[in-house]
Design a protein around this motif. Structure first.
Motif, PDB file in Angstrom:
ATOM      1  N   LYS A   1       0.836  -1.190   0.000  1.00  0.00           N
ATOM      2  CA  LYS A   1       0.000   0.000   0.000  1.00  0.00           C
ATOM      3  C   LYS A   1       0.879   1.250   0.000  1.00  0.00           C
ATOM      4  CE  LYS A   1      -3.942  -2.259   0.333  1.00  0.00           C
ATOM      5  NZ  LYS A   1      -3.389  -3.609   0.440  1.00  0.00           N
ATOM      6  N   THR A   2       0.512   2.182  -0.855  1.00  0.00           N
ATOM      7  CA  THR A   2       1.334   3.361  -1.086  1.00  0.00           C
ATOM      8  C   THR A   2       0.443   4.589  -1.130  1.00  0.00           C
ATOM      9  OG1 THR A   2       2.934   2.070  -2.357  1.00  0.00           O
ATOM     10  CG2 THR A   2       2.928   4.445  -2.713  1.00  0.00           C
ATOM     11  N   LEU A   3       0.908   5.653  -0.496  1.00  0.00           N
ATOM     12  CA  LEU A   3       0.214   6.938  -0.551  1.00  0.00           C
ATOM     13  C   LEU A   3       0.951   7.830  -1.544  1.00  0.00           C
ATOM     14  CD1 LEU A   3      -1.107   9.067   2.392  1.00  0.00           C
ATOM     15  CD2 LEU A   3       0.362  10.112   0.683  1.00  0.00           C
ATOM     16  N   VAL A   4       0.216   8.380  -2.498  1.00  0.00           N
ATOM     17  CA  VAL A   4       0.782   9.327  -3.467  1.00  0.00           C
ATOM     18  C   VAL A   4       0.024  10.637  -3.338  1.00  0.00           C
ATOM     19  CG1 VAL A   4       1.345   9.769  -5.872  1.00  0.00           C
ATOM     20  CG2 VAL A   4       1.335   7.416  -5.012  1.00  0.00           C
ATOM     21  N   ARG A   5       0.776  11.709  -3.152  1.00  0.00           N
ATOM     22  CA  ARG A   5       0.151  13.026  -3.025  1.00  0.00           C
ATOM     23  C   ARG A   5       0.733  13.961  -4.075  1.00  0.00           C
ATOM     24  NH1 ARG A   5       0.010  13.661   2.222  1.00  0.00           N
ATOM     25  NH2 ARG A   5       2.150  14.385   2.475  1.00  0.00           N
ATOM     26  N   THR A   6      -0.146  14.689  -4.727  1.00  0.00           N
ATOM     27  CA  THR A   6       0.273  15.700  -5.683  1.00  0.00           C
ATOM     28  C   THR A   6      -0.171  17.066  -5.185  1.00  0.00           C
ATOM     29  OG1 THR A   6      -1.749  15.252  -6.954  1.00  0.00           O
ATOM     30  CG2 THR A   6       0.280  14.204  -7.701  1.00  0.00           C
TER      31      THR A   6
ATOM     32  N   VAL B   1      -4.053   9.781  -3.086  1.00  0.00           N
ATOM     33  CA  VAL B   1      -4.630   8.464  -3.307  1.00  0.00           C
ATOM     34  C   VAL B   1      -3.794   7.429  -2.570  1.00  0.00           C
ATOM     35  CG1 VAL B   1      -3.327   8.009  -5.417  1.00  0.00           C
ATOM     36  CG2 VAL B   1      -5.498   6.856  -5.079  1.00  0.00           C
ATOM     37  N   ILE B   2      -4.451   6.374  -2.087  1.00  0.00           N
ATOM     38  CA  ILE B   2      -3.783   5.211  -1.506  1.00  0.00           C
ATOM     39  C   ILE B   2      -4.137   4.006  -2.359  1.00  0.00           C
ATOM     40  CG2 ILE B   2      -3.692   3.640   0.477  1.00  0.00           C
ATOM     41  CD1 ILE B   2      -4.220   6.037   2.281  1.00  0.00           C
TER      42      ILE B   2
END
Length: 1198
Positions: free
Chosen positions: A88-93, A131-132
């Motif tokens: 599981k990965t959190l990506v923030r823009t 998003v995760i």
């Protein structure tokens, strides 16, 4: 508003965005930098090939001052962003407009994560999307999609955080969670990294409503181990409280979207006997879970609801129960929309539910609970429906107002100056909505997180550690006659079919779950106590549930490591007191474990009736290794008449009665003592077990149920004796023989008998117990310190765990590090000297041993340790790391290397403490064996400690398998040295047989050439020490009759070799100088002879200090090579500067291809320029052993 936001941003000039690990990309920037939270930011070169970069004028803080905009094309993508596959990965823009285009018209567009998860971006000034999801590969993409011809997409930054295993575990493999809201109720300021090591932004939410109270915990700390999503402790230290709380989100579309809601609770005070806090949670009128929530003091309760469709009129109501003396509370909330991973188009997020719709809002004086963030409303938000914020006039229950988190527009206010960009855009009064009607499954109270229901208030007596009892195949919870709470298996398993056996009355065996499909089916996220011995028992009651009259056989695997075989014989006994069970004792390495059923026959369907977990006290079964497991074979209570279990054994063990009825020559005995003191027995057998015994002359115990005749390692505990480890077979016997002076026969009270899974001493149990085998790199071995399993890397080298090589220290897994072997390490908090022993070697054969050290602040002390490493008790090197190792990426680490001839068939590597405050640690050990004749001038007691090894003219690191002896050759090219040229041989091949040290042929195919080469900056200590210098040459061209290349080499005026060097075309020439004294002032001078018409050249170089120099004492043992006290001599001719390689701090540069620790694929495009890092602080710098990195101190000193 724009000016207010800008002033707020300018006031935060020293506070910048941080991340827990992984990667942070400053879009539009060309350089990398480290921010105030020690986070390294990279420019976006290599991740994107389109768009234009722009620097926003003014004093904006990085990364807000840069952006990349895309004036053309429908879709523009960032690609090859490193991620961890399946984790599981959190990506923030982040999008900061800043009116960069002078249009005063913030654009709108879509952002798509990894081609699957779409969110809408509607900017005004600052906007964040998040998003995760679990990436399907090791690289992800972020694409910006134009939705209007007049709006140019742009982006300011991208951040990637890897989450721990188990977090948001109920997320499907193709699903994504797009953030709408995340609140810390009662908090006064935004909470982010480093308070949340996973980089999440928790917005503060308070209320001016007098009916809502703000609470602060009285617990000294809050245990978050019970919450699988791991909310930060600081978030759980605050709460809001009222008799009834209503949460809603009016920005959700009226048509509804599927959501994921996580609520977090913690009791803030230690309650008295007459105090209770109990409340129910309702989705509109539907209760969540089977009972009230009772928050626990000092611990976290997590409630997760997912797969429900939420609308703008939905509500979550938290309502106190009638018997509660205290009002309901809430500490934190997360709300996401669920992206199915199906839509990667450029449509908006409202109809497909994949995005949050990008909320923008305008001012509303009625709002409250915004936590200092300006709140606005705007009816024109994309994809969100009407989002006007208002108090609910017709509801007297207090409303907790928060922040809209669906790609929310961020208006940073000076109230949050403590943490910059740790909050989502525009704080919006929260009315978190959930649906009136559900189209999905409400999982209710997460069974994974230590949640306590009203029925759980009385946990098993006699033991203060949490356990869990799962009734497989059922949904509800109940309390049995022993006051044990059983929960259904909903939330632990997603496959299989439940079955209720109507002819069976006894719980939990009246239900089961069977698995008609799939090779492997798993229960996951079963809560346990990390690092503490736990007992896990699985039960199987067949009773011909399938009407086949054929009990199945299958395997059970606990936590992916420990395997047992299930072989049920009875098809229908109609006896509810008899059942089959399997049991394991082990110390979990995480806070959640799995139980998997493995099909072993196509015609047999695995099934399971129940799972039980009990935590043991410290000291119980202490002989068990950290990665071992005890698989129960037998457990008897001798002299007992019936089974003994919980609560008579508070640790849940089942003791089978065995009495004299099985043998006429034995006698049952019962103690006459008023009580039995069991404190002297570490495994704590129950007092009732010890009150009975079986006695007889020459007791013999056999037929122990062990199947293999070949034997397997076992653990035997007899309760009048300390446990011992032995090997047993099905023919083994335990004999009790009275001594000659004994007038009474021997007795036995109790027995436990296990096979050992993953035994340190041999095979058996669950396998994996075989002795580590040598890898295939010239008969050596590669040890991944701190791990247990084995694996084969991309170079076909087998790495083994360090079990069996070391008995001290603690292993640790650096969860945010991906690359093996540096993602694990072993550290030694105690002891002056800690050793790896029995490392296989070839006696008398010259051997290379390399040790690596990757600190990465694993101990959170922000203080890299210094210590010594001693090879085979003879050759000492010093490991001295600096603060730079705090910022090192996965391609930067220290290492040390020695070459010597072992005196035995096994060698040792010992770490020696040199400071009481510094704990030695190690990441890996590699051993390579050399051929006879290599480094043959090395004395029998001597060792060569590496300072540098260069391949001149090369552009990539050269190592195994290009060098079959495992040496690391760092590239040095003319691009680093003006005035020098790179040469490539025109010979079809290079004959290296004339060079005893066998430099790789690929090293000899390149060379660096120039008139009057001088090598200085050797980074040797200022005090002279004996050295070993090897130089390698090969003529790169076939010379004409009139051409000649001839030169001599001098070290501090002493000629190397007795004759000039005349390299031979197509062959390697080796020149060795050993035993001379050299220091930081030393120089190597290459001088052409008078008759030479061609300039000097060099292909390869090795420089070592000599440990235990036979002519001059210890000679360099213990030299760290990090000292650089001597000044560099000025010279008008080019200097080729080398690298300190003893305890080298490796700064890897991605321009050089990885051959040992493989770099993340296509992570970045980099130039071959060297970073401006200095070696003046005692760091052994120089070429990377992986990438040939060159530091500032290695530049040519002209």
């Amino acid at each position: 508003m724009a000016s207010l936001i800008l002033l707020s941003l300018l006031s935060l000039s020293t506070i910048i965005l941080s991340l827990a690990e992984n990667i942070s990309i400053d879009c539009g920037a060309s350089r990398s930098y480290v921010d105030s939270d020690n986070v390294t930011w990279l420019g976006d070169r290599g991740f994107v090939t389109t768009g234009e970069s722009f620097l926003i004028p003014g004093n904006l803080t990085e990364p807000l001052n840069n952006l990349r905009y895309f004036p053309s094309d429908q879709t523009n993508c960032y690609t090859n962003i490193p991620a961890t596959k399946g984790l599981k990965t959190l990506v923030r823009t982040l999008f900061y407009y800043g009116n960069y285009d002078k249009k005063s018209s913030p654009p709108s567009f879509n952002v798509v994560y990894d081609g699957k998860h779409l969110d809408s971006v509607v900017t005004t000034s600052l906007f964040i999307s998040e998003v995760i999801f679990a990436p399907a590969s090791e690289n992800i993409s972020v694409c910006l999609i134009r939705t209007s011809p007049s709006d140019d997409p742009f982006i300011s930054s991208i951040e990637v955080y890897s989450l721990d295993a188990g977090m948001y575990d109920d997320l499907g493999p193709d699903e994504g969670l797009i953030l709408r809201q995340r609140f810390a109720y009662g908090a006064k300021e935004l909470i982010g990294y480093p308070s949340d090591p996973y980089g999440r932004l928790w917005f503060p939410s308070t209320s001016s409503d007098t009916t809502i109270s703000e609470l602060t915990t009285l617990a000294p700390s809050v245990d978050i181990s019970g919450a699988s999503n791991k909310p930060p402790k600081i978030v759980m230290s605050k709460a809001l409280s009222a008799a009834s709380l209503i949460l809603s989100d009016e920005t959700l579309p009226l048509a509804g979207i599927p959501v994921y809601l996580a609520l977090y609770f913690s009791e803030p005070q230690s309650l008295g006997r007459t105090q209770t806090r109990s409340f129910n949670i309702f989705l509109d009128t539907t209760q969540v879970g089977s009972g009230p929530i009772i928050p626990v003091f000092g611990k976290v309760t997590q409630v997760v609801v997912r797969d429900v469709v939420a609308t703008s009129v939905s509500q979550v109501v938290i309502q106190s129960t009638d018997d509660s003396t205290l009002p309901s509370i809430i500490n934190a909330l997360e709300l996401y929309s669920i992206s199915s991973g199906q839509d990667n188009g450029d449509n908006g997020g409202e109809e497909n539910g994949s995005g949050g719709g990008g909320q923008t809002s305008s001012s509303n004086d009625d709002s409250e609970g915004s936590g200092g963030t300006e709140t606005r409303t705007n009816n024109n938000a994309v994809g969100g429906g009407a989002n006007k914020v208002r108090r609910k006039k017709k509801n007297k229950l207090p409303l907790i107002l928060g922040v809209t988190f669906a790609s929310v527009f961020v208006a940073l206010s000076s109230a949050f100056a403590a943490i910059f960009l740790r909050k989502r855009p525009d704080a919006k009064p929260q009315s978190n909505t959930l649906p009136t009607t559900s189209t999905g499954t409400v999982t209710g109270i997460s069974p994974l997180v230590g949640q306590q229901l009203a029925s759980d208030a009385n946990h098993p007596a006699g033991h203060d550690e949490p356990g869990i009892s799962i009734d497989c195949g059922t949904t509800g919870s109940y309390v049995d006659s022993n006051n044990v709470t059983w929960v259904g298996d909903n939330g632990f398993v997603t496959t299989g079919k439940p079955m209720n056996n109507t002819d069976v009355v006894t719980k939990p065996i009246n239900t089961l779950r069977y698995f008609p499909t799939g090779q492997t089916n798993c229960y996951t996220n079963i809560p346990v106590t990390k690092g503490r011995k736990n007992l896990v028992r699985t039960k199987y009651y067949y009773e011909n549930y399938d009407g086949n009259y054929s009990p199945p056989s299958f395997d059970i695997v606990y936590d992916g490591k420990h395997r047992d075989s299930i072989e049920i014989t009875e098809s229908s006994e109609n006896d509810e007191e008899r059942f089959y069970f399997s049991e394991l004792i082990f110390a979990p390495s995480n806070e959640n474990i799995s139980v998997c059923l493995i099909r072993t026959s196509p015609s047999h369907n695995p099934f399971i009736s129940s799972i039980e977990v009990y935590s043991f006290d410290t000291g119980m079964y202490a002989e068990l290794g950290p990665n071992e497991g005890l698989i129960l074979q037998e457990r008897y209570a001798y002299g007992a008449e019936e089974s003994i279990s919980y609560p008579l054994d508070p640790y849940g063990r089942l003791w089978i009665p065995s009495g004299s009825e099985n043998s006429l020559s034995l006698t049952d005995l019962k103690t006459s003592a008023p009580s039995i003191d069991i404190t002297g027995v570490s495994n704590k057998p129950p007092e009732i077990v010890m009150s009975k015994a079986l006695s007889g002359d020459s007791l013999i115990l056999s037929n122990m149920g062990l199947i293999p005749l070949t034997g397997l390692p076992v653990y035997l505990a007899l309760y009048f004796s300390e446990p011992q480890s032995l090997v047993a077979t099905s023919g083994s016997q335990i004999v009790f023989q009275s001594t000659e002076d004994s007038v009474l026969p021997p007795i036995i009270n109790g027995l436990e008998f296990y096979s050992i899974s993953n035994s340190r001493d041999g095979g058996g149990g669950g396998g994996g117990g075989s002795k580590p085998q040598a890898n295939n790199a010239v008969g050596g071995i590669s040890i991944d310190c701190g791990t247990t399993g084995s694996y084969v890397d991309s170079n076909n080298v087998t790495w083994v765990g360090d079990k069996g090589f070391v008995t001290t220290g603690e292993s640790i897994n650096i969860t945010d590090v991906v690359k093996k072997p540096i993602n694990t390490l072993r550290y030694f908090p105690t002891g002056q000297t800690n050793c790896y022993t029995n490392i296989p070697a070839t006696k008398g054969r010259t051997t290379l041993v390399r040790t690596k050290f990757y600190y990465k602040n694993y101990d959170e002390n922000y203080s890299p340790p210094s210590f010594d490493v001693v090879y085979d008790g003879k050759h000492r090197d010093s490991i001295a790391m600096t603060v730079d190792s705090l910022f090192s990426d996965e391609e930067s680490f220290h290492y040390s290397e020695v070459i010597f001839a072992p005196a035995n068939e096994n060698i040792s590597v010992c770490l020696v403490r040199t400071s009481p405050s510094d704990n030695p640690f190690i990441s890996s050990i590699e051993v390579y064996h050399f051929d006879a004749g290599m480094y043959d001038d090395l004395g029998p007691e001597e060792g060569l400690i590496l300072y540098k090894r260069n391949a001149y003219g090369a552009t990539k690191l050269i190592s195994y398998p290009l060098d079959p002896y495992g040496r690391l050759w760092s590239p040095k090219g003319s691009q680093d040295y003006p005035g020098l040229i790179d040469l490539t041989t025109s010979a079809p091949s290079i004959d290296i047989t004339g060079a005893l040290n066998k430099p790789p042929e690929i090293v000899m195919t390149k060379a660096m050439s120039g008139d009057g080469l001088i090598m200085s900056g050797l980074n040797l200590p200022s005090t002279p020490l004996p050295i070993y210098l090897a130089l390698y040459f090969s003529e790169p061209q076939s010379l004409g009759r009139t051409q000649k290349r001839s030169f001599t080499v001098f070290l501090d005026g002493m000629q190397v070799g007795s004759h000039p060097i005349v390299p031979v075309f197509g062959k390697a020439t080796q020149v060795v100088l050993r035993g001379v004294m050299a220091s930081s002032e030393s120089q190597l001078v290459f001088k052409s002879t008078d008759d030479s018409g061609l300039p000097t050249i060099i292909s390869g170089l090795e420089l070592y200090s000599i440990s235990n120099y036979k002519d001059n004492g210890s000679g360099g043992g213990g030299q760290s090579g990090s000292s650089n006290n001597g000044g560099k001599k000025k010279n008008n001719v080019p200097l080729i500067l080398g690298v300190t390689f003893a305890s080298v701090f490796v700064i890897l540069w991605s321009a050089f291809v990885v051959t040992i620790l493989r770099k993340r694929q296509n992570a970045m495009k980099q130039s071959n320029t060297a970073p401006t890092m200095s070696t003046e602080h005692g760091i052994g710098t120089g070429e990377s052993p992986l990438f040939g990195q060159e530091t500032a101190s290695d530049k040519i000193d002209s």
